[in-house]
Design a protein around this motif. Structure first.
Motif, PDB file in Angstrom:
ATOM      1  N   ALA A 174      -1.092  14.031   9.004  1.00 55.20           N
ATOM      2  CA  ALA A 174      -2.111  12.502   9.343  1.00 55.20           C
ATOM      3  C   ALA A 174      -1.058  11.465   8.422  1.00 55.20           C
ATOM      4  CB  ALA A 174      -3.077  12.392   8.392  1.00 55.20           C
ATOM      5  N   THR A 175      -1.419  10.569   9.316  1.00 50.43           N
ATOM      6  CA  THR A 175      -1.153   9.239   9.523  1.00 50.43           C
ATOM      7  C   THR A 175      -2.203   7.930   8.672  1.00 50.43           C
ATOM      8  OG1 THR A 175       1.402   9.090   9.686  1.00 50.43           O
ATOM      9  CG2 THR A 175       0.311   6.987   8.934  1.00 50.43           C
ATOM     10  N   ALA A 176      -2.335   7.716   7.294  1.00 54.14           N
ATOM     11  CA  ALA A 176      -3.584   7.041   7.402  1.00 54.14           C
ATOM     12  C   ALA A 176      -3.314   5.311   7.055  1.00 54.14           C
ATOM     13  CB  ALA A 176      -4.126   7.465   6.127  1.00 54.14           C
ATOM     14  N   PHE A 177      -3.569   3.643   7.884  1.00 52.08           N
ATOM     15  CA  PHE A 177      -3.531   2.636   7.729  1.00 52.08           C
ATOM     16  C   PHE A 177      -4.592   2.219   6.811  1.00 52.08           C
ATOM     17  CE2 PHE A 177      -0.963   4.596  11.253  1.00 52.08           C
ATOM     18  CZ  PHE A 177       0.455   3.538  11.272  1.00 52.08           C
ATOM     19  N   VAL A 178      -4.396   1.905   5.465  1.00 46.29           N
ATOM     20  CA  VAL A 178      -6.165   1.351   5.290  1.00 46.29           C
ATOM     21  C   VAL A 178      -5.139  -0.413   4.798  1.00 46.29           C
ATOM     22  CG1 VAL A 178      -7.400   1.731   3.202  1.00 46.29           C
ATOM     23  CG2 VAL A 178      -5.984   3.634   3.820  1.00 46.29           C
ATOM     24  N   GLU A 179      -6.443  -1.048   5.535  1.00 41.43           N
ATOM     25  CA  GLU A 179      -6.273  -1.966   4.658  1.00 41.43           C
ATOM     26  C   GLU A 179      -7.202  -3.054   3.896  1.00 41.43           C
ATOM     27  OE1 GLU A 179      -6.385  -5.463   7.801  1.00 41.43           O
ATOM     28  OE2 GLU A 179      -8.364  -6.025   7.069  1.00 41.43           O
ATOM     29  N   ILE A 180      -5.523  -3.843   2.432  1.00 38.49           N
ATOM     30  CA  ILE A 180      -6.859  -4.447   2.072  1.00 38.49           C
ATOM     31  C   ILE A 180      -6.276  -5.978   1.287  1.00 38.49           C
ATOM     32  CG2 ILE A 180      -6.561  -2.159   0.343  1.00 38.49           C
ATOM     33  CD1 ILE A 180      -4.280  -2.176  -0.606  1.00 38.49           C
ATOM     34  N   ALA A 181      -7.110  -6.849   0.410  1.00 36.31           N
ATOM     35  CA  ALA A 181      -7.048  -8.080   0.121  1.00 36.31           C
ATOM     36  C   ALA A 181      -5.592  -8.487   0.119  1.00 36.31           C
ATOM     37  CB  ALA A 181      -7.690  -8.839  -0.950  1.00 36.31           C
ATOM     38  N   THR A 182      -4.455  -7.488  -0.741  1.00 36.89           N
ATOM     39  CA  THR A 182      -3.403  -7.243  -1.213  1.00 36.89           C
ATOM     40  C   THR A 182      -2.588  -6.431  -1.524  1.00 36.89           C
ATOM     41  OG1 THR A 182      -4.051  -8.128  -3.655  1.00 36.89           O
ATOM     42  CG2 THR A 182      -3.819 -10.173  -2.018  1.00 36.89           C
ATOM     43  N   LEU A 183      -1.586  -5.927  -2.046  1.00 35.70           N
ATOM     44  CA  LEU A 183      -0.985  -4.766  -2.456  1.00 35.70           C
ATOM     45  C   LEU A 183      -1.217  -5.196  -3.923  1.00 35.70           C
ATOM     46  CD1 LEU A 183       2.525  -4.890  -0.366  1.00 35.70           C
ATOM     47  CD2 LEU A 183       0.605  -3.554  -0.334  1.00 35.70           C
ATOM     48  N   ASP A 184      -2.398  -5.947  -4.636  1.00 39.58           N
ATOM     49  CA  ASP A 184      -1.861  -5.369  -6.300  1.00 39.58           C
ATOM     50  C   ASP A 184      -3.629  -5.225  -5.991  1.00 39.58           C
ATOM     51  OD1 ASP A 184       0.119  -7.134  -6.962  1.00 39.58           O
ATOM     52  OD2 ASP A 184      -1.606  -8.967  -6.766  1.00 39.58           O
ATOM     53  N   ALA A 185      -4.233  -5.311  -4.286  1.00 40.82           N
ATOM     54  CA  ALA A 185      -5.423  -4.465  -4.744  1.00 40.82           C
ATOM     55  C   ALA A 185      -5.532  -2.741  -4.409  1.00 40.82           C
ATOM     56  CB  ALA A 185      -6.447  -4.568  -3.792  1.00 40.82           C
ATOM     57  N   THR A 186      -4.370  -1.981  -4.582  1.00 37.90           N
ATOM     58  CA  THR A 186      -4.692  -0.428  -4.306  1.00 37.90           C
ATOM     59  C   THR A 186      -4.947   0.194  -5.095  1.00 37.90           C
ATOM     60  OG1 THR A 186      -2.112  -0.361  -5.020  1.00 37.90           O
ATOM     61  CG2 THR A 186      -2.042  -0.442  -2.950  1.00 37.90           C
ATOM     62  N   PHE A 187      -5.431   1.762  -4.882  1.00 34.80           N
ATOM     63  CA  PHE A 187      -5.944   2.201  -5.765  1.00 34.80           C
ATOM     64  C   PHE A 187      -5.609   3.917  -5.191  1.00 34.80           C
ATOM     65  CE2 PHE A 187      -8.595   0.291  -1.522  1.00 34.80           C
ATOM     66  CZ  PHE A 187      -9.041   2.233  -1.575  1.00 34.80           C
ATOM     67  N   ALA A 188      -5.963   4.792  -6.051  1.00 34.99           N
ATOM     68  CA  ALA A 188      -5.623   6.087  -6.289  1.00 34.99           C
ATOM     69  C   ALA A 188      -5.904   7.122  -4.730  1.00 34.99           C
ATOM     70  CB  ALA A 188      -6.156   6.851  -7.152  1.00 34.99           C
ATOM     71  N   THR A 189      -4.805   7.568  -3.761  1.00 38.14           N
ATOM     72  CA  THR A 189      -5.035   8.216  -2.743  1.00 38.14           C
ATOM     73  C   THR A 189      -4.576   9.384  -2.399  1.00 38.14           C
ATOM     74  OG1 THR A 189      -2.496   7.716  -2.387  1.00 38.14           O
ATOM     75  CG2 THR A 189      -3.708   5.546  -1.406  1.00 38.14           C
ATOM     76  N   PRO A 190      -5.459  10.998  -1.621  1.00 36.88           N
ATOM     77  CA  PRO A 190      -4.944  11.841  -1.309  1.00 36.88           C
ATOM     78  C   PRO A 190      -3.560  11.659  -1.777  1.00 36.88           C
ATOM     79  CG  PRO A 190      -7.027  11.285  -0.543  1.00 36.88           C
ATOM     80  CD  PRO A 190      -6.216   9.915  -0.847  1.00 36.88           C
ATOM     81  N   THR A 191      -2.410  12.715  -1.649  1.00 37.46           N
ATOM     82  CA  THR A 191      -1.362  13.561  -1.620  1.00 37.46           C
ATOM     83  C   THR A 191      -0.841  14.959  -1.332  1.00 37.46           C
ATOM     84  OG1 THR A 191      -1.365  13.865  -4.380  1.00 37.46           O
ATOM     85  CG2 THR A 191      -0.424  11.774  -4.000  1.00 37.46           C
ATOM     86  N   GLY A 192      -0.375  15.279  -0.691  1.00 39.56           N
ATOM     87  CA  GLY A 192       0.497  16.147  -0.172  1.00 39.56           C
ATOM     88  C   GLY A 192       0.473  16.167   1.036  1.00 39.56           C
ATOM     89  N   GLU A 193       1.461  17.619   1.105  1.00 44.05           N
ATOM     90  CA  GLU A 193       2.485  18.126   2.553  1.00 44.05           C
ATOM     91  C   GLU A 193       1.837  17.160   3.507  1.00 44.05           C
ATOM     92  OE1 GLU A 193       5.305  20.906   3.959  1.00 44.05           O
ATOM     93  OE2 GLU A 193       4.065  21.208   2.614  1.00 44.05           O
ATOM     94  N   GLY A 194       2.709  16.798   4.167  1.00 41.14           N
ATOM     95  CA  GLY A 194       2.081  15.954   5.469  1.00 41.14           C
ATOM     96  C   GLY A 194       0.818  14.555   5.372  1.00 41.14           C
ATOM     97  N   ILE A 195       1.591  14.100   4.428  1.00 43.48           N
ATOM     98  CA  ILE A 195       0.299  13.018   4.129  1.00 43.48           C
ATOM     99  C   ILE A 195       0.498  11.833   4.325  1.00 43.48           C
ATOM    100  CG2 ILE A 195      -1.661  12.114   2.588  1.00 43.48           C
ATOM    101  CD1 ILE A 195      -2.661  14.769   2.296  1.00 43.48           C
ATOM    102  N   ASP A 196       0.445  10.580   5.188  1.00 44.74           N
ATOM    103  CA  ASP A 196       1.216   9.452   4.665  1.00 44.74           C
ATOM    104  C   ASP A 196       0.246   8.470   4.621  1.00 44.74           C
ATOM    105  OD1 ASP A 196       3.025   7.395   4.622  1.00 44.74           O
ATOM    106  OD2 ASP A 196       3.390   7.587   6.696  1.00 44.74           O
ATOM    107  N   VAL A 197      -0.065   7.043   3.276  1.00 40.52           N
ATOM    108  CA  VAL A 197      -0.691   6.420   3.225  1.00 40.52           C
ATOM    109  C   VAL A 197      -0.075   5.346   3.320  1.00 40.52           C
ATOM    110  CG1 VAL A 197      -2.805   5.402   1.915  1.00 40.52           C
ATOM    111  CG2 VAL A 197      -2.552   7.980   1.786  1.00 40.52           C
ATOM    112  N   VAL A 198      -0.650   4.405   4.408  1.00 38.34           N
ATOM    113  CA  VAL A 198      -0.182   2.881   4.373  1.00 38.34           C
ATOM    114  C   VAL A 198      -0.630   1.876   4.304  1.00 38.34           C
ATOM    115  CG1 VAL A 198       1.589   1.588   6.098  1.00 38.34           C
ATOM    116  CG2 VAL A 198       1.594   3.975   6.474  1.00 38.34           C
TER     117      VAL A 198
END
Length: 290
Positions: A174-198
């Protein structure tokens, strides 16, 4: 939020179908990013419920100012007896996590200071506070029929996106594209083989514009792919063209819906959503026929 639908009453009645309301009690509060507050709730009424999807959502019930009632109340009675302006105001939120054995769930709220209704309530909420809600509803989860998943959305869709990443069938990616206000506003994401969060940073741009740009730049995967795209309606409109008109993606392979629209309250958006979707379909058919 996850594909929220407000069900209207008979045409011209101005009333909405009453939901069976439940009670949620705040048990915890956590600031998970500069823009997001996570509230934990207890709700014994969901113990044993069948909640198989990754996009389960609830409709929180806020008593309007000036109303002569408070939670708990009989939603059907209030809906039938009160004028529209004194009926509970509904705000739709996706469950970030849900445990039907313990009867608990988490909800993430975007905090905009004093702006809005649910956000300020979440900021001031304390353990022991109670609120009514309808649901949960839901309709989508990642299925093993697919090899790959593309998920995209803003902060409102992030809970459903991350829940889906946690439910990926074995052997899929899976590839997940998550829009946020700025790169200072990231938060914890699921991790694992085959997971890519952009992470896609708005940096002052209009909601959704950077997100659709990121999807276009990424292109169309070669694997058998399922798409889950939710967020601001204007982004959804452009993404539908990208998928269905330009990319020839089958609508059966996509869950795509506007959770909200620029300049509209949830009530205004839900009242106009059917017309908006119909116009999108008409435009897409015209483009496909060119």
């Amino acid at each position: 939020m996850a594909n929220p639908q407000t069900t209207p009453g008979p045409q011209g009645s101005g009333r909405r179908k009453a939901m069976k309301a439940k009670t949620a009690t705040v048990t915890g509060k956590q600031r998970i990013s500069p823009d997001l507050i996570r509230l934990s709730f207890s709700c014994p009424e969901i113990i044993g419920a069948d909640l198989p999807f990754s996009d389960h959502y609830i409709k929180l019930l806020f008593v309007p100012e000036g109303a002569d009632y408070a939670w708990p109340f009989d939603l059907a009675e209030i809906t039938a007896s009160k004028p529209r302006e004194l009926q509970p105001v509904r705000r739709t939120y996706t469950l970030r996590t849900v445990d039907t054995e313990a009867g608990t769930f988490d909800v993430d709220f975007v905090a905009h200071g004093d702006e809005g209704l649910a956000g300020p309530w979440a900021q001031s909420a304390d353990a022991g506070d109670v609120i009514g809600f309808g649901g949960p509803g839901g309709a989508w989860k990642p299925e093993a029929d697919y090899e790959h998943f593309v998920l995209a959305g803003d902060e409102a869709a992030a809970p459903a996106i991350f829940a889906a990443l946690e439910q990926l069938p074995a052997g899929t990616t899976a590839t997940a594209f998550v829009e946020i206000a700025t790169l200072d506003a990231t938060f914890a994401t699921p991790t694992g083989e085959g997971i890519d969060v952009v992470w896609v940073s708005r940096d002052g741009a209009t909601h959704g514009t950077k997100l659709i740009d990121a999807l276009r730049q990424s292109g169309y995967p070669t694997k058998k792919t399922s798409w889950f795209v939710h967020g601001v309606a204007e982004m959804v409109k452009e993404t539908r063209k990208f998928l269905f008109v330009e990319g020839g993606v089958s609508k059966e392979d996509a869950s795509i819906s506007g959770y909200w629209r620029l300049g509209m309250t949830e009530d205004q958006w839900q009242q106009s959503k059917m017309e908006f979707n119909a116009q999108n379909e008409k435009e897409e058919q015209a483009l496909a026929g060119q």
